[in-house]
Design a protein around this motif. Structure first.
Motif, PDB file in Angstrom:
ATOM      1  N   GLY A 140      35.850   8.882  16.142  1.00 42.88           N
ATOM      2  CA  GLY A 140      34.608   8.344  15.619  1.00 42.88           C
ATOM      3  C   GLY A 140      34.107   9.096  14.415  1.00 42.88           C
ATOM      4  N   ILE A 141      32.924   8.691  13.967  1.00 42.05           N
ATOM      5  CA  ILE A 141      32.255   9.301  12.824  1.00 42.05           C
ATOM      6  C   ILE A 141      30.821   9.628  13.217  1.00 42.05           C
ATOM      7  N   LYS A 142      30.411  10.867  12.956  1.00 37.47           N
ATOM      8  CA  LYS A 142      29.003  11.234  13.029  1.00 37.47           C
ATOM      9  C   LYS A 142      28.494  11.404  11.605  1.00 37.47           C
ATOM     10  N   LEU A 143      27.399  10.748  11.301  1.00 37.82           N
ATOM     11  CA  LEU A 143      26.796  10.838   9.981  1.00 37.82           C
ATOM     12  C   LEU A 143      25.639  11.836  10.033  1.00 37.82           C
ATOM     13  N   LYS A 144      25.620  12.781   9.089  1.00 39.82           N
ATOM     14  CA  LYS A 144      24.601  13.824   9.052  1.00 39.82           C
ATOM     15  C   LYS A 144      23.683  13.636   7.840  1.00 39.82           C
ATOM     16  N   SER A 145      22.406  13.910   8.056  1.00 41.19           N
ATOM     17  CA  SER A 145      21.432  13.786   6.971  1.00 41.19           C
ATOM     18  C   SER A 145      21.405  15.061   6.131  1.00 41.19           C
ATOM     19  N   CYS A 146      20.643  15.046   5.047  1.00 44.97           N
ATOM     20  CA  CYS A 146      20.543  16.213   4.170  1.00 44.97           C
ATOM     21  C   CYS A 146      19.862  17.390   4.865  1.00 44.97           C
ATOM     22  N   HIS A 147      19.173  17.137   5.974  1.00 46.49           N
ATOM     23  CA  HIS A 147      18.496  18.206   6.720  1.00 46.49           C
ATOM     24  C   HIS A 147      19.461  18.981   7.623  1.00 46.49           C
ATOM     25  N   GLY A 148      20.708  18.523   7.739  1.00 45.05           N
ATOM     26  CA  GLY A 148      21.666  19.193   8.603  1.00 45.05           C
ATOM     27  C   GLY A 148      21.604  18.736  10.039  1.00 45.05           C
TER      28      GLY A 148
ATOM     29  N   ALA B 188      21.887  11.731  11.378  1.00 48.36           N
ATOM     30  CA  ALA B 188      21.203  10.706  10.595  1.00 48.36           C
ATOM     31  C   ALA B 188      20.347   9.853  11.530  1.00 48.36           C
ATOM     32  N   SER B 189      19.264   9.340  11.006  1.00 53.41           N
ATOM     33  CA  SER B 189      18.338   8.551  11.817  1.00 53.41           C
ATOM     34  C   SER B 189      18.904   7.150  12.054  1.00 53.41           C
ATOM     35  N   PRO B 190      18.375   6.441  13.062  1.00 55.80           N
ATOM     36  CA  PRO B 190      18.810   5.052  13.281  1.00 55.80           C
ATOM     37  C   PRO B 190      18.642   4.186  12.035  1.00 55.80           C
ATOM     38  N   SER B 191      17.595   4.412  11.257  1.00 53.62           N
ATOM     39  CA  SER B 191      17.398   3.608  10.047  1.00 53.62           C
ATOM     40  C   SER B 191      18.497   3.872   9.018  1.00 53.62           C
ATOM     41  N   HIS B 192      18.995   5.114   8.932  1.00 48.16           N
ATOM     42  CA  HIS B 192      20.101   5.428   8.022  1.00 48.16           C
ATOM     43  C   HIS B 192      21.390   4.771   8.507  1.00 48.16           C
ATOM     44  N   HIS B 193      21.621   4.801   9.830  1.00 46.51           N
ATOM     45  CA  HIS B 193      22.791   4.105  10.381  1.00 46.51           C
ATOM     46  C   HIS B 193      22.724   2.607  10.068  1.00 46.51           C
ATOM     47  N   GLN B 194      21.534   2.038  10.188  1.00 47.16           N
ATOM     48  CA  GLN B 194      21.375   0.607   9.908  1.00 47.16           C
ATOM     49  C   GLN B 194      21.642   0.296   8.443  1.00 47.16           C
ATOM     50  N   ARG B 195      21.245   1.203   7.557  1.00 52.64           N
ATOM     51  CA  ARG B 195      21.536   1.005   6.131  1.00 52.64           C
ATOM     52  C   ARG B 195      23.035   0.997   5.884  1.00 52.64           C
ATOM     53  N   VAL B 196      23.769   1.911   6.529  1.00 51.32           N
ATOM     54  CA  VAL B 196      25.229   1.938   6.371  1.00 51.32           C
ATOM     55  C   VAL B 196      25.832   0.642   6.903  1.00 51.32           C
ATOM     56  N   GLU B 197      25.342   0.164   8.034  1.00 50.57           N
ATOM     57  CA  GLU B 197      25.845  -1.093   8.596  1.00 50.57           C
ATOM     58  C   GLU B 197      25.604  -2.258   7.633  1.00 50.57           C
ATOM     59  N   ARG B 198      24.420  -2.309   7.037  1.00 51.83           N
ATOM     60  CA  ARG B 198      24.124  -3.392   6.082  1.00 51.83           C
ATOM     61  C   ARG B 198      25.027  -3.316   4.857  1.00 51.83           C
ATOM     62  N   LEU B 199      25.271  -2.104   4.363  1.00 49.24           N
ATOM     63  CA  LEU B 199      26.171  -1.938   3.217  1.00 49.24           C
ATOM     64  C   LEU B 199      27.595  -2.349   3.582  1.00 49.24           C
ATOM     65  N   LEU B 200      28.016  -2.011   4.795  1.00 46.73           N
ATOM     66  CA  LEU B 200      29.347  -2.415   5.264  1.00 46.73           C
ATOM     67  C   LEU B 200      29.445  -3.936   5.325  1.00 46.73           C
ATOM     68  N   ASP B 201      28.425  -4.578   5.906  1.00 48.98           N
ATOM     69  CA  ASP B 201      28.426  -6.044   5.999  1.00 48.98           C
ATOM     70  C   ASP B 201      28.431  -6.675   4.604  1.00 48.98           C
ATOM     71  N   ARG B 202      27.680  -6.091   3.679  1.00 44.57           N
ATOM     72  CA  ARG B 202      27.651  -6.609   2.302  1.00 44.57           C
ATOM     73  C   ARG B 202      29.023  -6.530   1.664  1.00 44.57           C
ATOM     74  N   ASN B 203      29.681  -5.377   1.829  1.00 44.93           N
ATOM     75  CA  ASN B 203      31.014  -5.214   1.233  1.00 44.93           C
ATOM     76  C   ASN B 203      32.015  -6.188   1.832  1.00 44.93           C
ATOM     77  N   LEU B 204      31.951  -6.363   3.154  1.00 48.82           N
ATOM     78  CA  LEU B 204      32.884  -7.276   3.824  1.00 48.82           C
ATOM     79  C   LEU B 204      32.657  -8.717   3.375  1.00 48.82           C
ATOM     80  N   SER B 205      31.397  -9.116   3.304  1.00 50.58           N
ATOM     81  CA  SER B 205      31.105 -10.511   2.936  1.00 50.58           C
ATOM     82  C   SER B 205      31.476 -10.810   1.486  1.00 50.58           C
ATOM     83  N   SER B 206      31.437  -9.779   0.626  1.00 47.29           N
ATOM     84  CA  SER B 206      31.789  -9.989  -0.785  1.00 47.29           C
ATOM     85  C   SER B 206      33.268  -9.725  -1.060  1.00 47.29           C
ATOM     86  N   GLY B 207      34.010  -9.311  -0.026  1.00 50.79           N
ATOM     87  CA  GLY B 207      35.432  -9.032  -0.188  1.00 50.79           C
ATOM     88  C   GLY B 207      35.722  -7.747  -0.933  1.00 50.79           C
ATOM     89  N   ARG B 208      34.761  -6.846  -0.948  1.00 50.21           N
ATOM     90  CA  ARG B 208      34.938  -5.585  -1.675  1.00 50.21           C
ATOM     91  C   ARG B 208      35.627  -4.552  -0.780  1.00 50.21           C
TER      92      ARG B 208
END
Length: 475
Positions: free
Chosen positions: A110-118, A121-141
């Motif tokens: 798996g992957i653990k994502l860490k924030s700049c505080h060490g 990462a917060s649930p909202s940061h995880h959700q942002r990564v998920e949205r970016l992943l979905d965007r890339n997949l839907s655009s074929g990037r």
């Protein structure tokens, strides 16, 4: 394809969902997130544990980061998660990526994502990564990729050893002179994880004698879950009993959790470690601040906080919830049932190595064996017996629907004791008027329904668990 981040990152079965292809896609989404966080000077720390292919997966993440012009610090060898988290803070990085499935079975990574505080990462940061992943997949990037050797030559990837800066930091949080003066004989069980050798390296210059077991590289973890709970620590228990050792310390697969065994071979769970260290920090070091525990953690913490007139805050399961409060400052100690704990002055991250060292300091300062310290703790703030059962699910359970059903089934009493309160911080928790409690909640990382109970004696714990399992089955 659906990739979702759970309580502490993304985990999946190797070669099923956790593949090189999917990893690169997730890494690209994380790279996009990092560039959103810091467009002018983005940087990332990448580490990995001892699991199958973890070093290769980390290298792939570094290739993606380099191709996205993100300055990347890549660990040279397997490293504890808290060492990577500290490196994020120490290097003022934008984020951290740790390749690990923590305490999960060997077939997972798996992957653990860490924030700049060490910290996590917060649930909202995880959700942002998920949205970016979905965007890339839907655009074929697809992911940007760069040859690793070329990235190193062009100074986009820097290999480094995060351990020494981390050890130096820990030496400022633990009184190593007190530990050394105790001349304790310690068995350190690395459980084949990335915490292997950490205690012996930290204590090499003192008078503590450390004997390492299960410290070899073994990506299969000897066929066990690398989780420091009683059923996985038979070797540690037998080693302790056969050699006149003072204590056994066990860290999980990525060393952010701790478990212990006393000199009589008894398992000392994280609830008691948390309570012992907290009492020591308050009474012997005179620290002050809020105390934070997750919903599944012993109420002895509440009693210790109350005795010292400190505020106690209960959070959902997951160290990221504790991290948020630690980042805001004013927290003397935070911890969870699973063994992740941290203290004032440290990163907002569970740290099994730190907690093991602090437990040694508690023992050395008291000049008393661990079982006597536990007995004294229970006499003062107990009695408190605890157990948890995990019910495997054939399909995922929607938490909100499960909570609603359990609330509808809420009884007025359990096993003959009145229910005085019901809370829904995370799952459903029933507080009883004898100080005991029962919690039912779906796991955030596995298809499992967890049932937890704490009560004055084992018989009551068993009765509460049995009732909880019946309720969960109905729901």
């Amino acid at each position: 394809m659906t990739i979702k981040f759970g309580t502490d990152g993304w985990r999946a079965v190797i070669s099923e969902t956790f593949t090189f292809g999917n990893l690169r896609l997730v890494a690209q989404a994380i790279a996009d997130y990092i560039r959103e966080e810091n467009a002018t000077d983005p940087s990332v720390v990448v580490g990995f544990d001892t699991r199958f292919l973890s070093d290769r997966y980390a290298a792939e993440v570094a290739r993606v980061m380099a191709a996205n012009r993100i300055d990347t610090w890549l660990a040279r060898a397997d490293t504890p998660t808290p060492a990577i988290s500290y490196a994020v803070l120490n290097k003022n990085a934008t984020a951290g990526v740790m390749i690990t499935a923590s305490h999960n079975a060997p077939r997972y990574n798996g992957i653990k994502l860490k924030s700049c505080h060490g910290g996590a990462a917060s649930p909202s940061h995880h959700q942002r990564v998920e949205r970016l992943l979905d965007r890339n997949l839907s655009s074929g990037r697809g992911p940007n990729l760069m040859d690793l050797d070329e990235a190193i030559r062009r100074d986009r990837v820097h290999k480094f050893d995060p351990s020494w800066a981390y050890y130096e930091h820990l030496s400022g949080l633990v009184d190593l002179d007190i530990v050394s003066g105790g001349e304790l004989r310690v068995v350190a069980d690395g459980m084949f994880g990335s915490g292997r050798g950490a205690f012996s390296e930290m204590l090499a210059r003192g008078r503590t004698h450390v004997h390492n077991i299960r410290h070899e590289m073994n990506p299969g973890f000897g066929g066990i879950h690398p989780e420091p709970i009683a059923r996985h620590l038979g070797l540690l228990m037998s080693t302790i009993q056969s050699g006149h050792w003072a204590v056994g310390l066990a860290t999980d697969g990525d060393a952010d959790r701790i478990g212990a065994v006393d000199s009589q071979g008894n398992f000392v769970d994280p609830h008691r470690i948390f309570a012992l260290v907290l009492r020591y920090l308050l009474e012997k070091r005179g620290l002050q601040g809020k105390v934070v525990r997750t919903v599944s953690t012993t109420r002895m913490i509440d009693r210790i906080a109350a005795q010292n007139s400190l505020e106690m805050i209960e959070t959902p399961v997951g160290f990221n919830h504790i991290s948020d409060l630690m980042i805001a400052n004013g927290v003397v100690m935070g911890g969870e049932e699973s063994g992740g704990m941290s203290i004032q002055g440290h990163i907002p991250e569970g740290d099994g190595v730190l907690m093991g060292l602090l437990l040694l300091e508690v023992m050395a300062a008291a000049k008393a064996p661990l079982h006597e310290l536990v007995d004294d703790l229970l006499a003062q703030f107990g009695p408190a017996q605890y157990a948890r059962t995990d019910m495997r699910l054939t399909r995922p359970v929607e938490k909100a629907r499960m909570v609603e059903m359990l609330l509808n089934l809420a009884p007025s009493s359990i096993a003959g004791v009145a229910v005085e309160d019901v809370q829904t911080v995370d799952g459903v928790k029933y507080y009883l008027n004898d100080g005991s409690w029962l919690l039912i909640r779906p796991s955030g990382t596995e298809p499992v329904l967890r049932v937890y109970a704490e009560a004055p004696n084992d018989e009551r714990v068993k009765a509460l668990l049995g009732f909880g399992e019946e309720m969960a089955a109905k729901a």
